[in-house]
Design a protein around this motif. Structure first.
Motif, mmCIF file in Angstrom:
data_model
loop_
_atom_site.group_PDB
_atom_site.id
_atom_site.type_symbol
_atom_site.label_atom_id
_atom_site.label_comp_id
_atom_site.label_asym_id
_atom_site.label_seq_id
_atom_site.Cartn_x
_atom_site.Cartn_y
_atom_site.Cartn_z
ATOM 1 N N GLY A 61 -7.057 -2.001 16.596
ATOM 2 C CA GLY A 61 -7.515 -0.630 15.925
ATOM 3 C C GLY A 61 -6.598 0.037 15.361
ATOM 4 N N LEU A 62 -5.524 -0.302 15.203
ATOM 5 C CA LEU A 62 -4.407 0.715 14.374
ATOM 6 C C LEU A 62 -4.608 1.055 12.905
ATOM 7 C CD1 LEU A 62 -1.806 2.217 14.674
ATOM 8 C CD2 LEU A 62 -0.635 0.028 14.268
ATOM 9 N N LEU A 63 -5.293 -0.042 12.381
ATOM 10 C CA LEU A 63 -5.592 0.445 10.639
ATOM 11 C C LEU A 63 -6.598 1.292 10.810
ATOM 12 C CD1 LEU A 63 -5.245 0.069 7.793
ATOM 13 C CD2 LEU A 63 -6.620 -2.095 7.941
ATOM 14 N N ASP A 64 -7.867 1.382 11.506
ATOM 15 C CA ASP A 64 -8.820 2.415 11.757
ATOM 16 C C ASP A 64 -8.442 3.469 11.798
ATOM 17 O OD1 ASP A 64 -10.641 0.388 10.777
ATOM 18 O OD2 ASP A 64 -11.097 -0.060 12.598
ATOM 19 N N ALA A 65 -7.317 3.574 13.119
ATOM 20 C CA ALA A 65 -6.865 5.004 13.458
ATOM 21 C C ALA A 65 -5.863 5.562 12.433
ATOM 22 C CB ALA A 65 -5.768 4.592 14.830
ATOM 23 N N VAL A 66 -4.981 4.764 11.640
ATOM 24 C CA VAL A 66 -4.264 5.369 10.556
ATOM 25 C C VAL A 66 -5.323 6.042 9.250
ATOM 26 C CG1 VAL A 66 -2.697 4.576 8.744
ATOM 27 C CG2 VAL A 66 -2.257 4.119 11.148
ATOM 28 N N CYS A 67 -6.051 5.221 9.101
ATOM 29 C CA CYS A 67 -7.049 5.526 7.829
ATOM 30 C C CYS A 67 -7.910 6.747 8.241
ATOM 31 C CB CYS A 67 -8.017 4.285 7.601
ATOM 32 S SG CYS A 67 -7.161 2.759 6.864
ATOM 33 N N SER A 68 -8.204 7.131 9.533
ATOM 34 C CA SER A 68 -8.979 8.158 9.801
ATOM 35 C C SER A 68 -8.039 9.565 10.154
ATOM 36 C CB SER A 68 -9.925 7.761 10.815
ATOM 37 O OG SER A 68 -9.111 7.406 11.906
ATOM 38 N N GLY A 69 -6.775 9.005 10.224
ATOM 39 C CA GLY A 69 -5.754 10.223 10.501
ATOM 40 C C GLY A 69 -5.241 10.816 9.672
ATOM 41 N N ASP A 70 -4.152 11.806 9.960
ATOM 42 C CA ASP A 70 -3.379 12.583 9.145
ATOM 43 C C ASP A 70 -2.245 11.627 8.494
ATOM 44 O OD1 ASP A 70 -2.420 14.729 7.621
ATOM 45 O OD2 ASP A 70 -1.672 15.565 9.147
ATOM 46 N N TYR A 71 -2.451 10.812 7.823
ATOM 47 C CA TYR A 71 -1.603 9.980 7.219
ATOM 48 C C TYR A 71 -1.812 9.658 5.751
ATOM 49 C CZ TYR A 71 -0.781 9.205 12.160
ATOM 50 O OH TYR A 71 -0.607 9.370 13.646
ATOM 51 N N GLU A 72 -1.003 8.989 4.810
ATOM 52 C CA GLU A 72 -0.975 8.592 3.592
ATOM 53 C C GLU A 72 -0.902 7.251 3.695
ATOM 54 O OE1 GLU A 72 0.185 9.304 -1.166
ATOM 55 O OE2 GLU A 72 1.059 10.493 0.442
ATOM 56 N N PHE A 73 -2.055 6.320 3.523
ATOM 57 C CA PHE A 73 -2.137 4.976 3.601
ATOM 58 C C PHE A 73 -2.281 4.293 2.376
ATOM 59 C CE2 PHE A 73 -4.417 0.708 4.535
ATOM 60 C CZ PHE A 73 -3.293 0.293 5.018
ATOM 61 N N TYR A 74 -1.437 3.644 1.964
ATOM 62 C CA TYR A 74 -1.308 2.782 0.677
ATOM 63 C C TYR A 74 -2.210 1.387 1.005
ATOM 64 C CZ TYR A 74 2.307 6.070 -0.589
ATOM 65 O OH TYR A 74 3.154 6.979 -0.875
ATOM 66 N N ASP A 75 -3.506 1.639 0.552
ATOM 67 C CA ASP A 75 -4.434 0.184 0.783
ATOM 68 C C ASP A 75 -4.456 -0.520 -0.251
ATOM 69 O OD1 ASP A 75 -6.229 -1.284 1.673
ATOM 70 O OD2 ASP A 75 -7.532 -0.023 2.248
ATOM 71 N N ARG A 76 -3.767 -1.715 -0.130
ATOM 72 C CA ARG A 76 -3.534 -2.567 -1.398
ATOM 73 C C ARG A 76 -5.136 -3.440 -1.517
ATOM 74 N NH1 ARG A 76 0.119 -7.878 0.705
ATOM 75 N NH2 ARG A 76 -1.507 -8.509 2.350
ATOM 76 N N ASP A 77 -5.765 -3.328 -0.586
ATOM 77 C CA ASP A 77 -7.245 -4.045 -0.474
ATOM 78 C C ASP A 77 -8.100 -3.392 -1.521
ATOM 79 O OD1 ASP A 77 -6.315 -6.250 0.892
ATOM 80 O OD2 ASP A 77 -6.955 -5.165 2.956
ATOM 81 N N LYS A 78 -7.827 -2.072 -1.562
ATOM 82 C CA LYS A 78 -8.746 -1.339 -2.482
ATOM 83 C C LYS A 78 -8.283 -1.377 -3.997
ATOM 84 C CE LYS A 78 -10.122 2.166 0.981
ATOM 85 N NZ LYS A 78 -10.211 3.478 1.346
ATOM 86 N N ALA A 79 -7.145 -2.112 -4.567
ATOM 87 C CA ALA A 79 -6.733 -2.072 -5.687
ATOM 88 C C ALA A 79 -7.739 -2.925 -6.469
ATOM 89 C CB ALA A 79 -5.398 -2.981 -5.794
ATOM 90 N N GLU A 80 -7.925 -2.492 -7.737
ATOM 91 C CA GLU A 80 -9.173 -2.882 -8.604
ATOM 92 C C GLU A 80 -8.493 -4.122 -9.577
ATOM 93 O OE1 GLU A 80 -10.880 0.259 -10.415
ATOM 94 O OE2 GLU A 80 -12.133 0.919 -8.743
ATOM 95 N N THR A 81 -7.433 -4.166 -9.818
ATOM 96 C CA THR A 81 -6.598 -5.140 -10.700
ATOM 97 C C THR A 81 -5.308 -5.447 -10.081
ATOM 98 O OG1 THR A 81 -4.910 -3.361 -11.751
ATOM 99 C CG2 THR A 81 -7.157 -3.543 -12.681
ATOM 100 N N PRO A 82 -4.765 -6.835 -10.541
ATOM 101 C CA PRO A 82 -3.702 -7.448 -10.024
ATOM 102 C C PRO A 82 -2.287 -6.404 -9.994
ATOM 103 C CG PRO A 82 -4.695 -9.085 -10.999
ATOM 104 C CD PRO A 82 -5.262 -7.818 -11.342
#
Length: 204
Positions: A61-82
């Motif tokens: 559950g750490l990813l969920d906690a980071v994404c909903s917290g006061d952090y800047e998360f670089y999410d590669r899964d949201k990338a639209e292109t290679p």
């Protein structure tokens, strides 16, 4: 009396000491919730964070906690292109924190990771289920190559010999994910690695 928890706690304390002797910071958590709480205590608010494909980070559950917290998360899964995905992955070099796990770890604190890419962030926080602790470095290598790698290859939907036969074939397939086999036995920078051992079966 839960004898398995007693065994894991005793072993976990020993592995924590072994990791500390290797210039790393280590903790033992009895539950997923404790692991997440400890991780968030370690990561300052406002930190930039990147991660690879770790299932363990997701499962506790750490990813969920980071994404909903006061952090800047670089999410590669949201990338639209290679190209965008690669740009996000490269940010691991300059991120304050990189989240991940290991494929296997020996009781004396040596861990093995197999991957197609390797990055060098400032801080590395690893969530490690007790199911990944094995006796020796040789056992850790065997687990990484013959259990973790075939399962991860299947997870990614790649066609390699290990997908077909269930264990490493030491292949040179274009789709091979065993491009880098990294053995980490010491941290030159004190406490750059933060490892949280969790009394749970996590990842592969």
């Amino acid at each position: 009396m839960d004898v398995r928890k007693m065994r894991n706690e005793a072993l976990g304390r020993r592995v924590v000491k072994a990791l500390e002797s290797r210039n790393m910071e280590a903790y033992y958590a009895a539950t997923k919730e404790e692991a997440v709480q400890k991780a968030l205590e370690l990561i300052p608010k406002g930190s930039t964070i990147n991660m690879g494909g770790s299932m363990s980070v997701r499962e506790v559950g750490l990813l969920d906690a980071v994404c909903s917290g006061d952090y800047e998360f670089y999410d590669r899964d949201k990338a639209e292109t290679p190209e965008e995905r690669n740009e996000i992955a490269l940010k691991a070099f300059t991120s304050d924190w990189f989240l991940g796990s290991v494929n296997a770890m020996s009781e004396d604190g040596v861990f093995v990771n197999i991957d197609g890419n390797a990055f060098g962030p400032k801080n590395v926080l690893l969530i490690v289920g007790m199911n990944k602790i094995v006796k020796t470095e040789e056992d850790a290598m065997h687990r990484a190559r013959n259990e973790a790698a075939p399962i991860n290859t299947q997870r990614f939907g790649i066609d390699t010999p290990c997908v077909k036969n269930g264990s490493c074939a030491d292949c040179k397939s274009p789709d091979c994910i065993c491009c880098q086999i990294m053995i980490t036995r010491f941290s030159r920078i004190p406490k750059r690695f933060k490892i949280i051992l969790v009394d749970e079966n996590l990842g592969f």
